[in-house]
Design a protein around this motif. Structure first.
Motif, PDB file in Angstrom:
ATOM      1  N   ALA A   1       0.826  -1.205   0.000  1.00 47.24           N
ATOM      2  CA  ALA A   1       0.000   0.000   0.000  1.00 47.24           C
ATOM      3  C   ALA A   1       0.859   1.253   0.000  1.00 47.24           C
ATOM      4  O   ALA A   1       1.985   1.258   0.503  1.00 47.24           O
ATOM      5  N   TYR A   2       0.316   2.319  -0.573  1.00 46.68           N
ATOM      6  CA  TYR A   2       0.939   3.645  -0.597  1.00 46.68           C
ATOM      7  C   TYR A   2      -0.184   4.672  -0.622  1.00 46.68           C
ATOM      8  O   TYR A   2      -1.371   4.309  -0.660  1.00 46.68           O
ATOM      9  N   VAL A   3       0.159   5.948  -0.616  1.00 46.91           N
ATOM     10  CA  VAL A   3      -0.852   6.999  -0.715  1.00 46.91           C
ATOM     11  C   VAL A   3      -0.691   7.711  -2.058  1.00 46.91           C
ATOM     12  O   VAL A   3       0.384   8.265  -2.343  1.00 46.91           O
ATOM     13  N   PRO A   4      -1.715   7.700  -2.904  1.00 47.48           N
ATOM     14  CA  PRO A   4      -1.646   8.462  -4.156  1.00 47.48           C
ATOM     15  C   PRO A   4      -1.405   9.936  -3.884  1.00 47.48           C
ATOM     16  O   PRO A   4      -2.008  10.541  -2.987  1.00 47.48           O
ATOM     17  N   GLY A   5      -0.538  10.542  -4.680  1.00 44.08           N
ATOM     18  CA  GLY A   5      -0.137  11.914  -4.411  1.00 44.08           C
ATOM     19  C   GLY A   5      -1.210  12.952  -4.626  1.00 44.08           C
ATOM     20  O   GLY A   5      -1.145  14.034  -4.042  1.00 44.08           O
ATOM     21  N   THR A   6      -2.204  12.648  -5.441  1.00 46.94           N
ATOM     22  CA  THR A   6      -3.234  13.647  -5.740  1.00 46.94           C
ATOM     23  C   THR A   6      -3.914  14.168  -4.486  1.00 46.94           C
ATOM     24  O   THR A   6      -4.357  15.318  -4.435  1.00 46.94           O
ATOM     25  N   HIS A   7      -3.997  13.322  -3.433  1.00 46.98           N
ATOM     26  CA  HIS A   7      -4.694  13.726  -2.207  1.00 46.98           C
ATOM     27  C   HIS A   7      -3.979  14.853  -1.465  1.00 46.98           C
ATOM     28  O   HIS A   7      -4.586  15.499  -0.606  1.00 46.98           O
ATOM     29  N   PHE A   8      -2.724  15.095  -1.762  1.00 47.67           N
ATOM     30  CA  PHE A   8      -1.948  16.112  -1.048  1.00 47.67           C
ATOM     31  C   PHE A   8      -1.978  17.479  -1.738  1.00 47.67           C
ATOM     32  O   PHE A   8      -1.359  18.422  -1.249  1.00 47.67           O
ATOM     33  N   TYR A   9      -2.671  17.570  -2.852  1.00 51.60           N
ATOM     34  CA  TYR A   9      -2.750  18.832  -3.588  1.00 51.60           C
ATOM     35  C   TYR A   9      -4.080  19.514  -3.297  1.00 51.60           C
ATOM     36  O   TYR A   9      -5.147  18.898  -3.420  1.00 51.60           O
ATOM     37  N   ALA A  10      -4.021  20.788  -2.948  1.00 52.09           N
ATOM     38  CA  ALA A  10      -5.232  21.525  -2.611  1.00 52.09           C
ATOM     39  C   ALA A  10      -6.218  21.551  -3.776  1.00 52.09           C
ATOM     40  O   ALA A  10      -7.435  21.635  -3.554  1.00 52.09           O
ATOM     41  N   ARG A  11      -5.717  21.474  -5.001  1.00 50.91           N
ATOM     42  CA  ARG A  11      -6.593  21.516  -6.172  1.00 50.91           C
ATOM     43  C   ARG A  11      -6.551  20.220  -6.974  1.00 50.91           C
ATOM     44  O   ARG A  11      -6.955  20.186  -8.139  1.00 50.91           O
ATOM     45  N   GLY A  12      -6.072  19.144  -6.362  1.00 50.65           N
ATOM     46  CA  GLY A  12      -6.081  17.848  -7.012  1.00 50.65           C
ATOM     47  C   GLY A  12      -5.078  17.758  -8.153  1.00 50.65           C
ATOM     48  O   GLY A  12      -4.105  18.508  -8.231  1.00 50.65           O
ATOM     49  N   GLY A  13      -5.326  16.815  -9.059  1.00 48.99           N
ATOM     50  CA  GLY A  13      -4.423  16.607 -10.184  1.00 48.99           C
ATOM     51  C   GLY A  13      -3.180  15.839  -9.766  1.00 48.99           C
ATOM     52  O   GLY A  13      -3.148  15.176  -8.730  1.00 48.99           O
ATOM     53  N   HIS A  14      -2.153  15.912 -10.613  1.00 45.76           N
ATOM     54  CA  HIS A  14      -0.865  15.265 -10.326  1.00 45.76           C
ATOM     55  C   HIS A  14      -1.053  13.767 -10.050  1.00 45.76           C
ATOM     56  O   HIS A  14      -0.520  13.223  -9.072  1.00 45.76           O
ATOM     57  N   HIS A  15      -1.787  13.097 -10.922  1.00 40.94           N
ATOM     58  CA  HIS A  15      -2.178  11.715 -10.693  1.00 40.94           C
ATOM     59  C   HIS A  15      -1.016  10.729 -10.824  1.00 40.94           C
ATOM     60  O   HIS A  15      -1.174   9.555 -10.476  1.00 40.94           O
ATOM     61  N   ASN A  16       0.115  11.190 -11.300  1.00 40.68           N
ATOM     62  CA  ASN A  16       1.272  10.299 -11.451  1.00 40.68           C
ATOM     63  C   ASN A  16       2.213  10.356 -10.257  1.00 40.68           C
ATOM     64  O   ASN A  16       3.350   9.901 -10.338  1.00 40.68           O
ATOM     65  N   THR A  17       1.753  10.874  -9.143  1.00 39.08           N
ATOM     66  CA  THR A  17       2.599  11.029  -7.959  1.00 39.08           C
ATOM     67  C   THR A  17       2.124  10.111  -6.833  1.00 39.08           C
ATOM     68  O   THR A  17       0.960   9.674  -6.799  1.00 39.08           O
ATOM     69  N   LEU A  18       3.028   9.841  -5.886  1.00 36.62           N
ATOM     70  CA  LEU A  18       2.678   9.068  -4.702  1.00 36.62           C
ATOM     71  C   LEU A  18       3.654   9.375  -3.574  1.00 36.62           C
ATOM     72  O   LEU A  18       4.766   9.838  -3.816  1.00 36.62           O
ATOM     73  N   ARG A  19       3.187   9.088  -2.350  1.00 33.24           N
ATOM     74  CA  ARG A  19       4.029   9.220  -1.165  1.00 33.24           C
ATOM     75  C   ARG A  19       4.296   7.843  -0.594  1.00 33.24           C
ATOM     76  O   ARG A  19       3.384   7.032  -0.441  1.00 33.24           O
ATOM     77  N   LEU A  20       5.576   7.594  -0.265  1.00 29.97           N
ATOM     78  CA  LEU A  20       5.975   6.345   0.368  1.00 29.97           C
ATOM     79  C   LEU A  20       6.564   6.629   1.747  1.00 29.97           C
ATOM     80  O   LEU A  20       7.379   7.532   1.913  1.00 29.97           O
ATOM     81  N   ASN A  21       6.147   5.832   2.720  1.00 30.92           N
ATOM     82  CA  ASN A  21       6.706   5.866   4.061  1.00 30.92           C
ATOM     83  C   ASN A  21       7.618   4.657   4.257  1.00 30.92           C
ATOM     84  O   ASN A  21       7.272   3.546   3.858  1.00 30.92           O
ATOM     85  N   PHE A  22       8.785   4.869   4.845  1.00 29.12           N
ATOM     86  CA  PHE A  22       9.743   3.776   5.027  1.00 29.12           C
ATOM     87  C   PHE A  22       9.913   3.353   6.478  1.00 29.12           C
ATOM     88  O   PHE A  22      10.485   2.306   6.772  1.00 29.12           O
ATOM     89  N   SER A  23       9.398   4.145   7.425  1.00 27.54           N
ATOM     90  CA  SER A  23       9.740   3.929   8.836  1.00 27.54           C
ATOM     91  C   SER A  23       9.036   2.741   9.461  1.00 27.54           C
ATOM     92  O   SER A  23       9.504   2.211  10.476  1.00 27.54           O
ATOM     93  N   ASN A  24       7.923   2.320   8.895  1.00 24.81           N
ATOM     94  CA  ASN A  24       7.119   1.282   9.534  1.00 24.81           C
ATOM     95  C   ASN A  24       7.294  -0.091   8.890  1.00 24.81           C
ATOM     96  O   ASN A  24       6.483  -0.990   9.116  1.00 24.81           O
ATOM     97  N   SER A  25       8.341  -0.253   8.074  1.00 27.72           N
ATOM     98  CA  SER A  25       8.611  -1.535   7.419  1.00 27.72           C
ATOM     99  C   SER A  25      10.064  -1.919   7.650  1.00 27.72           C
ATOM    100  O   SER A  25      10.946  -1.049   7.650  1.00 27.72           O
ATOM    101  N   SER A  26      10.297  -3.208   7.818  1.00 35.06           N
ATOM    102  CA  SER A  26      11.677  -3.686   7.929  1.00 35.06           C
ATOM    103  C   SER A  26      12.365  -3.562   6.572  1.00 35.06           C
ATOM    104  O   SER A  26      11.715  -3.418   5.528  1.00 35.06           O
ATOM    105  N   ILE A  27      13.689  -3.633   6.572  1.00 29.92           N
ATOM    106  CA  ILE A  27      14.422  -3.530   5.309  1.00 29.92           C
ATOM    107  C   ILE A  27      14.050  -4.664   4.352  1.00 29.92           C
ATOM    108  O   ILE A  27      13.821  -4.399   3.152  1.00 29.92           O
ATOM    109  N   PRO A  28      13.923  -5.917   4.797  1.00 29.41           N
ATOM    110  CA  PRO A  28      13.436  -6.950   3.866  1.00 29.41           C
ATOM    111  C   PRO A  28      12.041  -6.639   3.314  1.00 29.41           C
ATOM    112  O   PRO A  28      11.770  -6.875   2.129  1.00 29.41           O
TER     113      PRO A  28
END
Length: 394
Positions: free
Chosen positions: A349-376
């Protein structure tokens, strides 16, 4: 008459809830690799210390702690918190208000300052949780563009001249969602522009201590000579998000209004969690704890960055010096919101980047979090995402 006829407040028009919370409903599986949240690593949560400190403070002063407390805060914590806030901000003569997580800090600022239709300037993109708060207070959000060094000053001044905003919301260190840091040479001008145009700056800084490379930068608040900057601090990322302890630091007139607003929200932040955080500060436990958790986070960040090198040609991503997030821009034509269910089917799972834009769009973006997963898990999850995105191109 049924509840279908209930007339809800206008402030909920267009409010659909946090996209991240909705994604969490999709990924409630034990074998899910989630890059979607912003959770600290389980190994970074000092449960044994919290257990010990809870026992210590209740043994020493349990009757007072279990009683109602002052909205202004638990007195011993106010003392240690003031010293801590002055160290972090580089500012003096601060008024301080403990709050129930820095999410409440934003809510109280909006309650104190924002009337329906008031303009709030936001980074483009910015943290979606606090955008939801702003929308609930019926603010008009105006995005201000950034580059790799953060908010663009010319664009910021143009927006202040054009829209006459009530507030600027900014995350200067390891920004959520991009991981970018506002350059040193842009920090003082932000404070100066705020004073020139009469704009309150909400400086949200929950990731400040999670730095893995480079050197710490002075806060925007440290350049504030007239009181226009309010600093939002949090212990969620360095101690525990579940304890819900944060703070506001700024001019006494603004903090007083927020205190009045807090009285009708939750009366006061829990005395017990304030007392526990006070122990962390008084005994300088954070000075030992933060470097330890940063070692692990730095390794996790580097593991994710090493996998991004193999993503489809044309992929662009940030290389943060700290924080919890990496921001990715995939080749045009890829819609990360449409592809999310395919990734979830494969237990990533990830978060689509469009949700972080005040006016939407930018559908080819995403946010990834690394802190809550082990390296494997990071390597496994990134292999799956790479395949999902590559298949979308062909």
């Amino acid at each position: 008459m049924t509840l279908d006829h209930v007339s809800f407040a206008d402030r909920f028009d267009g409010i659909s809830g946090s996209a991240i919370r909705e994604i969490f409903k999709m990924i409630a599986k034990p074998d899910m690799i989630s890059f979607a949240g912003g959770n600290p690593s389980p190994s970074a949560l000092p449960d044994a210390l919290v257990d010990q400190f809870a026992h210590d403070v209740l043994s020493a002063n349990g009757k007072q702690i279990l009683q109602y407390g002052a909205t202004e805060g638990y007195p011993p914590f106010l003392e240690s918190l003031k010293a801590y806030a002055e160290e972090k901000t580089g500012a003096r003569n601060l008024s301080i208000l403990p709050v129930t997580g820095s999410t409440q800090a934003m809510d109280l600022l909006c309650k104190a300052l924002i009337n329906p239709g008031d303009v709030i300037l936001v980074e483009d993109p910015t943290f979606l949780g606090n955008m939801q708060c702003m929308h609930l207070y019926q603010a008009q959000l105006v995005p201000v563009p950034s580059d790799e060094n953060g908010l663009l000053l010319d664009a910021l001044e143009d927006a202040m001249k054009t829209y006459h905003p009530k507030m600027l919301y900014i995350i200067p260190n390891f920004q959520n969602p991009t991981g970018k840091t506002l350059a040193l040479e842009r920090r003082k001008p932000v404070a100066m522009l705020a004073a020139q145009y009469g704009v309150v700056v909400a400086e949200d800084d929950p990731y400040r201590d999670l730095r893995y490379t480079g050197v710490p930068l002075p806060s925007i608040k440290s350049f504030d000579e007239e009181g226009w900057v309010v600093f939002l601090g949090s212990f969620s990322k360095v101690i525990s998000p579940g304890m819900r302890v944060g703070f506001l630091a700024g001019d006494s007139s603004i903090i007083r209004k927020c205190t009045l607003g807090k009285q009708s929200t939750d009366l006061h932040t829990a005395n017990l969690t304030q007392a526990i955080v006070d122990k962390f500060l008084r005994e300088h436990i954070l000075d030992q704890h933060i470097p330890e958790i940063c070692k692990g986070y730095g390794a996790q960040l580097n593991a994710m960055l090493s996998d991004l090198v193999t993503f489809p040609e044309g992929t662009v991503y940030t290389r943060p010096e700290g924080g919890l997030f990496i921001w990715i821009e995939l080749p045009e034509g890829i819609d990360t919101k449409e592809l999310l269910p395919l990734a979830v089917e494969r237990h990533v799972a990830y978060v689509p980047g469009t949700h972080f834009y005040a006016r939407g769009g930018h559908h080819n973006t995403l946010r990834l979090n690394f802190s809550n997963s082990s390296i494997p898990q990071i390597h496994q999850g990134m292999d799956i995402l790479r395949e999902v995105f590559r298949n979308a191109i062909h």
